[in-house]
Design a protein around this motif. Structure first.
Motif, PDB file in Angstrom:
ATOM      1  N   THR A 294       0.850  -1.193   0.000  1.00 21.12           N
ATOM      2  CA  THR A 294       0.000   0.000   0.000  1.00 21.12           C
ATOM      3  C   THR A 294       0.878   1.233   0.000  1.00 21.12           C
ATOM      4  OG1 THR A 294      -1.813   1.160   1.114  1.00 21.12           O
ATOM      5  CG2 THR A 294      -0.224   0.041   2.530  1.00 21.12           C
ATOM      6  N   GLN A 295       0.392   2.287  -0.647  1.00 21.11           N
ATOM      7  CA  GLN A 295       1.152   3.535  -0.649  1.00 21.11           C
ATOM      8  C   GLN A 295       0.630   4.499   0.402  1.00 21.11           C
ATOM      9  OE1 GLN A 295       1.202   4.667  -5.015  1.00 21.11           O
ATOM     10  NE2 GLN A 295       3.369   4.720  -4.494  1.00 21.11           N
ATOM     11  N   SER A 296      -0.686   4.741   0.402  1.00 28.62           N
ATOM     12  CA  SER A 296      -1.242   5.739   1.317  1.00 28.62           C
ATOM     13  C   SER A 296      -1.745   5.114   2.610  1.00 28.62           C
ATOM     14  CB  SER A 296      -2.421   6.437   0.639  1.00 28.62           C
ATOM     15  OG  SER A 296      -3.506   5.538   0.543  1.00 28.62           O
TER      16      SER A 296
ATOM     17  N   PRO B  99      -5.541  -2.309  -8.060  1.00 28.86           N
ATOM     18  CA  PRO B  99      -5.254  -2.266  -9.493  1.00 28.86           C
ATOM     19  C   PRO B  99      -4.511  -0.982  -9.825  1.00 28.86           C
ATOM     20  CG  PRO B  99      -7.636  -2.089  -9.071  1.00 28.86           C
ATOM     21  CD  PRO B  99      -6.966  -2.033  -7.761  1.00 28.86           C
TER      22      PRO B  99
ATOM     23  N   PHE C 136      -3.805   0.863 -13.522  1.00 26.67           N
ATOM     24  CA  PHE C 136      -4.061   0.811 -14.961  1.00 26.67           C
ATOM     25  C   PHE C 136      -4.736  -0.510 -15.370  1.00 26.67           C
ATOM     26  CE2 PHE C 136      -0.166   3.466 -14.483  1.00 26.67           C
ATOM     27  CZ  PHE C 136      -0.724   4.673 -14.833  1.00 26.67           C
ATOM     28  N   LEU C 137      -5.774  -0.860 -14.661  1.00 26.33           N
ATOM     29  CA  LEU C 137      -6.572  -2.075 -14.940  1.00 26.33           C
ATOM     30  C   LEU C 137      -5.740  -3.354 -14.841  1.00 26.33           C
ATOM     31  CD1 LEU C 137      -8.641  -0.917 -18.091  1.00 26.33           C
ATOM     32  CD2 LEU C 137      -9.002  -0.338 -15.692  1.00 26.33           C
TER      33      LEU C 137
ATOM     34  N   ASN D 135     -12.489   2.180  -8.693  1.00 29.95           N
ATOM     35  CA  ASN D 135     -13.723   1.438  -9.039  1.00 29.95           C
ATOM     36  C   ASN D 135     -13.534   0.449 -10.186  1.00 29.95           C
ATOM     37  OD1 ASN D 135     -13.606   3.099 -11.269  1.00 29.95           O
ATOM     38  ND2 ASN D 135     -15.257   4.450 -10.613  1.00 29.95           N
ATOM     39  N   MET D 136     -12.305   0.354 -10.710  1.00 33.62           N
ATOM     40  CA  MET D 136     -12.121  -0.532 -11.867  1.00 33.62           C
ATOM     41  C   MET D 136     -11.128  -1.630 -11.528  1.00 33.62           C
ATOM     42  SD  MET D 136     -12.310   1.673 -15.263  1.00 33.62           S
ATOM     43  CE  MET D 136     -13.459   2.994 -15.478  1.00 33.62           C
TER      44      MET D 136
ATOM     45  N   TYR E 155     -11.196  11.301  -1.728  1.00 36.62           N
ATOM     46  CA  TYR E 155     -10.996  10.130  -2.587  1.00 36.62           C
ATOM     47  C   TYR E 155     -10.983   8.845  -1.754  1.00 36.62           C
ATOM     48  CZ  TYR E 155      -8.832   6.347  -5.082  1.00 36.62           C
ATOM     49  OH  TYR E 155      -8.607   5.103  -5.605  1.00 36.62           O
TER      50      TYR E 155
HETATM   51  C1  LIG Z   1      -0.501   4.234 -10.987  1.00 32.78           C
HETATM   52  C2  LIG Z   1      -1.899   4.040 -10.478  1.00 32.78           C
HETATM   53  C3  LIG Z   1      -2.870   3.509 -11.303  1.00 32.78           C
HETATM   54  C4  LIG Z   1      -4.164   3.254 -10.806  1.00 32.78           C
HETATM   55  N1  LIG Z   1      -5.082   2.635 -11.606  1.00 32.78           N
HETATM   56  C5  LIG Z   1      -6.288   2.257 -11.079  1.00 32.78           C
HETATM   57  C6  LIG Z   1      -7.205   1.448 -11.829  1.00 32.78           C
HETATM   58  O1  LIG Z   1      -6.953   1.052 -12.968  1.00 32.78           O
HETATM   59  N2  LIG Z   1      -8.406   1.125 -11.254  1.00 32.78           N
HETATM   60  C7  LIG Z   1      -8.749   1.545 -10.000  1.00 32.78           C
HETATM   61  O2  LIG Z   1      -9.838   1.231  -9.542  1.00 32.78           O
HETATM   62  N3  LIG Z   1      -7.875   2.271  -9.240  1.00 32.78           N
HETATM   63  C8  LIG Z   1      -6.661   2.629  -9.749  1.00 32.78           C
HETATM   64  N4  LIG Z   1      -5.763   3.340  -8.983  1.00 32.78           N
HETATM   65  C9  LIG Z   1      -6.126   3.651  -7.574  1.00 32.78           C
HETATM   66  C10 LIG Z   1      -5.579   2.554  -6.660  1.00 32.78           C
HETATM   67  O3  LIG Z   1      -6.239   1.344  -6.933  1.00 32.78           O
HETATM   68  C11 LIG Z   1      -5.690   2.880  -5.166  1.00 32.78           C
HETATM   69  O4  LIG Z   1      -6.986   3.261  -4.840  1.00 32.78           O
HETATM   70  C12 LIG Z   1      -4.789   3.988  -4.729  1.00 32.78           C
HETATM   71  O5  LIG Z   1      -3.551   3.864  -5.370  1.00 32.78           O
HETATM   72  C13 LIG Z   1      -4.583   4.006  -3.217  1.00 32.78           C
HETATM   73  O6  LIG Z   1      -4.145   2.733  -2.775  1.00 32.78           O
HETATM   74  P1  LIG Z   1      -3.020   2.491  -1.697  1.00 32.78           P
HETATM   75  O7  LIG Z   1      -2.741   3.796  -1.038  1.00 32.78           O
HETATM   76  O8  LIG Z   1      -3.584   1.462  -0.765  1.00 32.78           O
HETATM   77  O9  LIG Z   1      -1.800   2.006  -2.443  1.00 32.78           O
HETATM   78  C14 LIG Z   1      -4.489   3.627  -9.468  1.00 32.78           C
HETATM   79  C15 LIG Z   1      -3.505   4.202  -8.662  1.00 32.78           C
HETATM   80  C16 LIG Z   1      -2.235   4.392  -9.138  1.00 32.78           C
HETATM   81  C17 LIG Z   1      -1.201   4.971  -8.209  1.00 32.78           C
END
Ligand SMILES: Cc1cc2nc3c(=O)[nH]c(=O)nc-3n(C[C@H](O)[C@H](O)[C@H](O)COP(=O)(O)O)c2cc1C
Length: 307
Positions: free
Chosen positions: A10-12, A89, A91-92, A124-125, A182
């Motif tokens: 996880t990043q955030s 995910p 980029f899907l 959402n994807m 978000y």
């Molecule tokens: C590079 C990148 C691409 C992402 N692409 C998608 C995506 O295709 N579909 C989606 O639902 N969320 C996408 N997200 C949002 C992430 O799924 C996620 O909600 C967000 O990065 C926070 O997650 P984390 O803090 O737990 O890592 C993307 C985020 C990043 C950083």
């Protein structure tokens, strides 16, 4: 004693919150031991990202090219009763750190013949990423027995704006005072997540996961909207083509491919802005025109089998 290993990145911290909320009752159960393994890339991904860093991660993510990871601390030969893979995910596709873990020799040993549950927290994807996950798990000889998704429930175009503010601007709260925060809502985590954990606990103790996904679905663990399903279907076709087009010019972060990356950074949000309303209209009509097909697709993506 039942032993669970949770693999996550996880990043955030959003995904952490989802894991904690889901596993709270398992965490407090005297007969359950949970070990956590955070996947750590050798070169950390930035957060917040710059515009160029964000879109430059696209080709390797979509093409599934692994990044180097720091050594794991789990023992891949340990007899875990259940493995939970929590991921987001990108980029899907599966985020690069988790995708790289899935390609490691340790994952091969760890996951063979093991029951696996996936937990996603994202915008959402997630359908296409989960299809890729199903494929990896099949190749690794693992048995996917459950899937739980947490999504941002705002309208698609709203969360498109807020995810960029979040990922590129580090905005963790309301954006410009108008756009909602978000991500996965705290209410969703409070109200539903523990129920999913209890369902897992029941099946874990029984040592039988038959019917688990149906109960998870009945309790709201799967979030699929037909408009997003159709939108993902477009992206799934287009993404690998453009990922190849960029990567032909150079490797990650290289100067040679920056122009193509920059163009993609304009084309993608524009395409979503244009396609999203059109597809929303189509998706309102689709269940009327092809009710069986749409229901069948939603049912397929809600479950753990691989086509
Ligand atoms: C590079 C990148 C691409 C992402 N692409 C998608 C995506 O295709 N579909 C989606 O639902 N969320 C996408 N997200 C949002 C992430 O799924 C996620 O909600 C967000 O990065 C926070 O997650 P984390 O803090 O737990 O890592 C993307 C985020 C990043 C950083």
């Amino acid at each position: 004693m039942k032993n669970i290993l949770v693999i996550y990145f996880t990043q955030s911290g959003q995904l952490n919150k989802a894991i904690e909320a889901t596993l709270q009752n398992l965490q407090n159960d005297a007969d359950v031991n949970i070990q956590y393994e955070q996947i750590q890339p050798q070169i950390p991904f930035p957060f917040p990202w710059t515009y160029m860093q964000f879109f430059d991660a696209f080709p390797e993510t979509v093409l599934g090219i692994p990044c180097s990871l720091k050594p794991f601390s789990f023992n891949p030969d340990a007899p875990y009763d259940l493995i939970i893979i929590a991921y987001q995910p990108w980029f899907l596709s599966i985020s690069q750190p988790i995708n790289s873990f899935l390609q490691s020799t340790e994952a091969k040993k760890l996951l063979r013949n093991k029951p696996v549950i996936t937990i996603l927290a994202c915008r959402n994807m997630w359908l296409n990423a989960q299809e890729k996950m199903k494929m990896h798990l099949k190749m690794l000889g693992a048995n996917l027995v459950g899937n739980i998704t947490f999504v941002d429930k705002s309208a698609n175009l709203v969360s498109l704006i807020t995810v960029f503010a979040f990922a590129l601007g580090g905005v963790q709260d309301k954006f410009l005072g108008v756009f909602p925060k978000y991500g996965v809502s705290d209410d969703d985590l409070k109200v539903n997540a523990w129920k999913f954990g209890d369902i897992i606990l029941y099946h874990l103790k029984k040592g039988d996961y038959t019917g688990q996904q149906e109960v998870l679905i009945a309790n709201g663990a799967i979030n699929i909207k037909s408009n997003l399903m159709l939108l993902e279907g477009r992206g799934k076709v287009f993404f690998p083509l453009y990922a190849n087009y960029i990567s032909k010019k150079g490797t990650a972060i290289s100067q040679e491919r920056q122009t193509r990356v920059r163009i993609f950074g304009i084309v993608l949000p524009t395409a979503i802005l244009i396609l999203s309303p059109i597809i929303t209209v189509i998706s309102r009509l689709a269940p009327l025109l092809f009710p069986k097909k749409i229901r069948k697709e939603i049912n397929y993506f809600s479950n753990n089998t691989l086509r």
